[in-house]
Design an enzyme around this catalytic site. Structure first.
Site, short mmCIF file in Angstrom:
data_model
loop_
_atom_site.label_atom_id
_atom_site.label_comp_id
_atom_site.label_asym_id
_atom_site.label_seq_id
_atom_site.Cartn_x
_atom_site.Cartn_y
_atom_site.Cartn_z
N ASP A 483 3.73 -5.27 -2.32
CA ASP A 483 4.54 -6.16 -1.48
C ASP A 483 3.76 -6.75 -0.32
OD1 ASP A 483 7.17 -6.36 -2.40
OD2 ASP A 483 7.59 -4.29 -1.82
C1 BGC Z 1 6.02 -2.11 3.16
C2 BGC Z 1 6.14 -2.08 1.67
C3 BGC Z 1 7.55 -2.40 1.29
C4 BGC Z 1 7.98 -3.71 1.91
C5 BGC Z 1 9.41 -3.96 1.56
C6 BGC Z 1 6.50 -3.42 3.71
O1 BGC Z 1 6.46 -3.38 5.10
O2 BGC Z 1 4.70 -1.86 3.55
O3 BGC Z 1 5.77 -0.82 1.17
O4 BGC Z 1 7.69 -2.47 -0.08
O5 BGC Z 1 7.81 -3.66 3.30
O6 BGC Z 1 10.08 -4.83 2.30
C1 NOJ Z 2 7.64 -0.17 -1.76
C2 NOJ Z 2 8.50 -1.02 -2.61
O1 NOJ Z 2 9.76 -0.43 -2.75
C3 NOJ Z 2 7.89 -1.24 -3.96
O2 NOJ Z 2 8.67 -2.12 -4.70
C4 NOJ Z 2 6.49 -1.75 -3.81
O3 NOJ Z 2 5.96 -1.90 -5.09
C5 NOJ Z 2 5.65 -0.83 -2.97
N1 NOJ Z 2 6.29 -0.64 -1.71
C6 NOJ Z 2 4.23 -1.34 -2.77
O4 NOJ Z 2 4.17 -2.36 -1.84
#
Ligand code: BGC
Ligand code: NOJ
Length: 807
Positions: A483
Site C-alpha cells: 500500500d
Molecule cells: C500502512 C499500510 C496500510 C495502509 C492502509 C499505511 O499507512 O503502512 O500497511 O495497508 O496504511 O491504509
Molecule cells: C496492510 C493492508 O491491510 C494490506 O492490504 C497491505 O497489503 C499491507 N498493509 C501492505 O502494505
C-alpha cells in the site's frame, strides 16, 4: 521472558503476569455480536460493524493504553480490586487470564477472596456473558460490595468521539431492578438497543457516568465504588453507562455467582414500543431468560468449546515439533477465523473506525479459513465480488454492515482484482464445487447488473491485460499489495493520504509484483477454464500469461533478484542500481511461486539473495537498504522511519510467500527456517522484546535499522495469519486441496521426522502418516499399495482413507 504459558490441552494461552508488555487480547463472537477482550478486561463490543454499530466505548489514545472495558470492582473491607487488575491496579495475590477459543477466564485472588470471571459470546445469541463467581477462602464471613459496569457508545463510533454538541444531549436509558437498557436514538430512526442485565436483583444502580465516577475522579477511584454505594442515577444526555451493585455476604468456603449479560436487540419497525417512550423488551427478556442460571451458562459455554474442537478437527497434526503443532492446530487457525470476522477493522491497532473489509485482505484471508467454513466463504466471496466494477477494477474496501464499497478510499489498487481469482480457485479446490462460477453477482452492488461470478474473474484478468505500461508489465495504479509503494502519488501536502492522492498520474508506473500475481493466477484461471471445457479461452489466457512472463524475464530481472517496479519515469525500483530499496521481498516470493524464469534459475538465485540480504533474526525484511529520505516519487514507503512498517520491517505477511517459494524450489530446510523465525510460539521466550501476544501473528516486527529491533506491532488482523496457515499446511505439510482430489506433497525439514495429519476434505477423513527420512524420494501408499503421483483422487463413497507417505 515469558508472561504465561500455552495450555495445549485446553486450547488456551494462560497469562500469569498481568504486566504484559502490551495488552494481550482475545476475540469473542461469530454471528454478529463481537467483542474484544484484553488481559485486563479491557476492550469493547459491537454488532457486525465496529464503526457503525458500536455497543460499548473504548478510550483511544488513553493512558494507560487499555481503558474502556467491562469492569468488576470488588470492595472487600476497603481493599478494592478487579479480577483483571485494571482499573484499580491493586496488586493481586494471584492472577490468571486464560484466553481460549472464543472465551476468556480470569482467575484472581486477593485477601483469600477468589474471583472467577468467565466471559464469552454464546454461539447463536447476540450477547456477551460475564459470569462472576466469588469464593471466600478465608475463615471469616466477608461482606463484599460488587459493582459491575460498562460504558455505552452512542452507536456510531466516529460520531461518538467527535460530535459532542449533539451527543451530550441525546443519551437515553430505561431501568428496572435487573437491567439497564441503552436506547439512545431509538425514539427516532434506530430500531436497536443494548442492555446490561444481571440474573439476580441488584442493590443499586447507576447509569450516569459522571455521578458514578465523580467528575474529578477516574476509573481508578469511582465515587460509587469508594463509597460502597450506588446513586441510582438515570442518565439523561452526557455519557450513559450501566452499573449494577450488589452487597454480598459470603461465608467461609461459600461461593456466590452473578451473571452479567450485555445484549443487543433489533425490533421490527411496527414492534418498536410497548407504549409511548417504553421500548419493546420481548426479545431482551428471551435473551435474559436463556442465561439466567449457572447451568444454562455452562451449557452454552460447553457448546462453544465443542464447536471449536469440532471445527479444528478438520485439520490436525501431531509431529515431533510441539510448537509447529500448536500453531497449526490451534492458534493459527483461530487467528484465521478472527480475520474472517474482522478483516482489518477492529483490533488494538485498527481502531474499528477506519478500515472495513478490504477487497485484497478478505480475499487472502479466505485462503486460511476456507477449509473450516466453506459455506460462509462462498457468501463472503460474493460480498467481495459485489464491490467490483464492470471493467474489473474494484473498490478497495466495504463496510460490513452495508456491504457497500467505501467511496472515501475508492479503488485503483491494481493488484486487487487478481486476489479474487486466488480466493475462488481455492474455494473450488477445497469443495470441488464449480457451481460457484455461476453465482449471479452484481457489479458495484447495482441491482440488475448481476453476472455469473466467472465473468468477474474474466473482468479481473482483463483489467490487468488492458492496463500495462511501457515494458509490457502491469500498471501499478495507486499501489499494489504494498500500500505504500505509491508511484503516482507525488505528495507534498502534509497529512494527505498517500493511498488516495494522485498528483501525477503517469500512466507509466509498473509493478513486477502484479506481474507475478498475473502469471500465477492467470495459469490458475486457465486450469479452471480447461476443467469446465473452455479450452479455447484457456489457451488465450495462457498467451496473455506468456507475454507477461516474457516481459518479466526481460525487464523484471535484476541479475540476482527480481526488480520490484518501474516508477513514473521508468526508473527501476528494487534494483542494485538504486541507492536505497535495492531489493524488495514481494516479487521474490510471488515470481518464484509463479515459476517465472524457472529454467534460468531465477527463483533459486532470488531466494539466495533474500537469505543473504533480507533475513534477520525475526524473519525476512520487506526491503533493503531502508530509505533514509523521503522520495516523492515512491510515496509512503519512504515516509516511515528506517526499519518500521513498509520501510524495512519484517512485514510478516510476505514471509510465508518466501516459505512457499522455498518449497517450490525444493529448499525445505530454508522454508522451515523462515517459518520459524517469526512464529509467535518460538518468540514466546523473548516476549519482552517481541511484546505482542505469543499466540498470534503480528503485522510487523521492527527491522535491523529500527531502534526497537525485534518489537512487533499490529497483532491479529493481518494477512500473515492466512498465508502462514497456507504455508504451514499446504507447503510444509504439503496437504493441498486440488481440483481432482487431495494432493500430498510434504516439504518437511529434517528435524520433523514424523507427522500424523488428519484432514477432512469434502467429507472424507484422511489419516496421513508421513515418515521423513529426507531421502529425496517420494512414496505414497494406501493399504500397502503404491499410488502413482501425489494426488489421491477424490472418491465420494469413502468416509475414511489411511495414507502413508515415505520421504
Ligand atoms: C500502512 C499500510 C496500510 C495502509 C492502509 C499505511 O499507512 O503502512 O500497511 O495497508 O496504511 O491504509
Ligand atoms: C496492510 C493492508 O491491510 C494490506 O492490504 C497491505 O497489503 C499491507 N498493509 C501492505 O502494505
Amino acid at each position: 521472558m515469558k508472561y504465561g504459558h500455552f495450555d495445549d490441552k485446553e486450547y488456551e494461552y494462560v497469562i500469569t503476569n498481568y504486566n504484559t508488555p502490551l495488552p494481550w487480547i482475545n476475540y469473542y463472537g461469530q454471528d454478529g455480536f463481537f467483542s474484544l477482550m484484553s488481559n485486563t478486561c479491557g476492550g469493547y463490543m459491537f454488532y457486525k460493524d465496529a464503526k457503525l454499530r458500536r455497543i460499548t466505548r473504548f478510550r483511544y489514545n488513553n493512558v494507560p493504553r487499555d481503558y474502556g472495558g467491562r469492569y468488576y470492582y470488588i470492595n472487600d473491607n476497603g481493599t478494592i480490586w478487579n479480577p483483571g487488575f485494571l482499573p484499580m491496579k491493586t496488586k493481586l495475590d494471584s492472577y490468571k487470564c486464560r484466553h481460549g477459543l472464543g472465551y476468556s477466564i480470569f482467575e484472581s485472588e486477593k485477601n483469600n477472596l477468589k474471583a472467577e470471571l468467565l466471559c464469552f459470546v454464546p454461539l447463536k445469541d447476540l450477547c456477551e456473558i460475564n459470569q462472576l463467581t466469588l469464593t471466600n477462602n478465608s475463615k471469616e464471613t466477608k461482606k463484599v460490595t460488587l459493582h459491575g459496569v460498562i460504558e455505552f457508545c452512542l452507536w456510531n463510533a466516529v460520531d461518538d468521539q467527535t460530535n459532542f454538541q449533539r451527543n451530550w444531549n441525546i443519551g437515553e436509558v430505561e431501568i428496572d431492578d435487573t437491567t439497564i437498557y441503552h436506547k439512545t436514538e431509538y425514539r427516532e430512526r434506530r430500531n436497536h438497543y443494548a442492555f446490561y442485565h444481571t440474573n439476580i436483583k441488584h442493590d443499586g444502580y447507576d447509569s450516569d457516568l459522571d455521578t458514578f465516577i465523580g467528575l474529578y475522579n477516574s476509573w481508578c477511584d469511582p465515587s460509587a465504588v469508594l463509597n460502597k454505594t450506588s446513586y441510582n442515577t438515570k442518565a439523561s444526555g452526557w455519557a450513559p453507562i450501566a452499573s449494577h451493585m450488589f452487597n454480598l455476604e459470603i461465608k467461609p468456603g461459600e461461593s456466590k455467582t452473578v451473571i452479567f449479560q450485555t445484549g443487543y436487540v433489533e425490533n421490527d419497525e411496527d414492534k418498536k414500543f410497548e407504549k409511548l417512550h417504553v421500548i419493546n423488551k420481548e426479545k431482551a427478556y428471551e435473551l435474559q431468560n436463556k442465561y439466567a442460571t449457572k447451568e444454562q451458562v455452562l451449557k452454552a459455554f460447553n457448546e462453544l468449546k465443542t464447536k471449536w474442537v469440532d471445527l479444528l478437527s478438520t485439520l490436525n497434526v501431531k509431529s515431533d515439533n510441539e510448537k509447529f503443532d500448536r500453531m497449526v492446530n490451534i492458534w493459527n487457525q483461530y487467528q484465521c477465523m478472527v480475520t474472517f470476522n474482522m478483516s482489518r477493522s477492529a483490533s488494538y491497532y485498527e481502531s474499528g473506525t477506519g478500515r472495513g473489509m478490504g477487497f485484497r485482505d478478505s480475499c487472502q484471508d479466505l485462503l486460511g479459513f476456507l477449509h473450516l467454513i466453506p459455506e460462509k466463504s462462498r457468501e463472503r466471496i460474493k460480498d467481495i465480488a459485489s464491490i467490483q466494477f464492470e471493467d474489473g477494477s474494484t473498490y478497495h474496501q466495504y463496510q460490513p454492515l452495508t456491504k457497500r464499497g467505501n467511496a472515501d478510499i475508492g479503488g485503483g489498487f491494481n493488484d486487487d482484482p487478481l486476489w479474487l481469482i486466488a480466493a475462488v480457485s481455492q474455494y473450488i479446490k477445497e469443495t470441488g464445487d464449480y457451481t460457484i462460477l455461476n453465482d449471479p453477482t452484481p457489479f458495484n452492488n447495482k441491482e440488475g447488473s448481476e453476472k455469473p461470478l466467472i465473468d468477474h474473474l474474466r473482468a479481473s484478468l482483463n483489467y490487468i491485460i488492458t492496463h500495462k505500461g511501457p515494458h509490457g508489465l502491469p500498471l501499478i495504479g495507486r499501489a499494489d499489495w504494498n500500500d505504500c509503494l505509491n508511484l503516482n502519488c507525488f505528495s507534498k501536502t502534509p497529512g494527505e493520504s498517500f493511498q488516495t492522492a494522485s498528483n501525477f498520474e503517469s500512466g507509466k508506473a509498473e509493478s513486477v509484483f502484479i506481474a507475478g500475481m498475473f502469471v500465477l493466477y492467470g495459469k490458475e484461471f486457465a486450469t479452471i477454464l480447461k476443467n469446465i471445457g473452455n479450452t479455447d479461452e484457456a489457451a488465450n489466457i495462457l498467451k496473455e500469461v506468456k507475454s507477461v512472463e516474457d516481459a518479466t524475464v526481460k525487464y523484471g530481472w535484476d541479475g540476482e533478484w527480481f526488480v520490484r517496479a518501474y516508477d513514473a519515469f521508468e526508473h527501476k525500483v528494487g534494483s542494485h542500481e538504486c541507492e536505497d530499496g535495492q531489493i524488495f521481498v514481494e516479487p521474490q516470493g510471488f515470481c518464484t511461486m509463479a515459476r517465472i524464469g524457472e529454467d534460468l534459475g531465477y527463483g533459486k538465485k532470488a531466494l539466495d539473495s533474500v537469505e543473504k540480504i533480507l533475513t534477520n533474526d525475526y524473519g525476512v525484511e520487506i526491503l533493503h537498504p531502508c530509505y533514509k529520505e523521503y522520495h516523492i516519487e515512491l510515496g509512503e514507503v519512504s515516509s516511515y522511519p528506517m526499519g518500521y512498517k513498509e520501510n524495512g520491517s519484517v512485514f510478516c505477511h510476505n514471509n510465508p510467500w518466501i516459505v512457499i517459494a522455498n518449497t517450490v524450489i525444493g529448499n525445505n530446510e530454508r522454508a522451515f527456517d523462515v517459518y520459524r523465525r517469526n512464529c509467535p510460539a518460538y518468540l514466546e521466550e523473548v516476549s519482552e522484546i517481541h511484546k505482542t501476544e505469543p499466540y498470534i501473528y503480528s503485522q510487523t516486527i521492527a527491522g535491523r535499522d529500527a531502534k526497537n529491533y525485534g518489537e512487533a506491532k499490529n497483532s491479529w488482523l493481518t494477512g500473515t495469519a492466512s498465508w502462514t496457515m497456507y504455508a504451514a499446511s499446504q507447503a510444509i505439510l504439503g496437504i493441498k486441496p486440488d481440483y481432482d482430489g487431495l494432493m500430498i506433497d510434504p516439504h518437511l525439514p529434517k528435524e520433523i521426522k514424523h507427522a500424523k495429519v488428519t484432514r477432512v476434505f469434502r467429507g472424507v477423513k484422511y489419516n496421513i502418516t508421513i515418515t521423513n527420512n529426507a531421502s529425496g524420494k517420494y512414496l505414497m501408499t494406501i493399504d500397502n499399495k503404491a499410488i502413482d503421483g501425489k494426488v489421491i483422487p477424490y472418491n465420494k463413497d469413502l468416509t475414511e482413507v489411511d495414507v502413508n507417505i515415505a520421504l
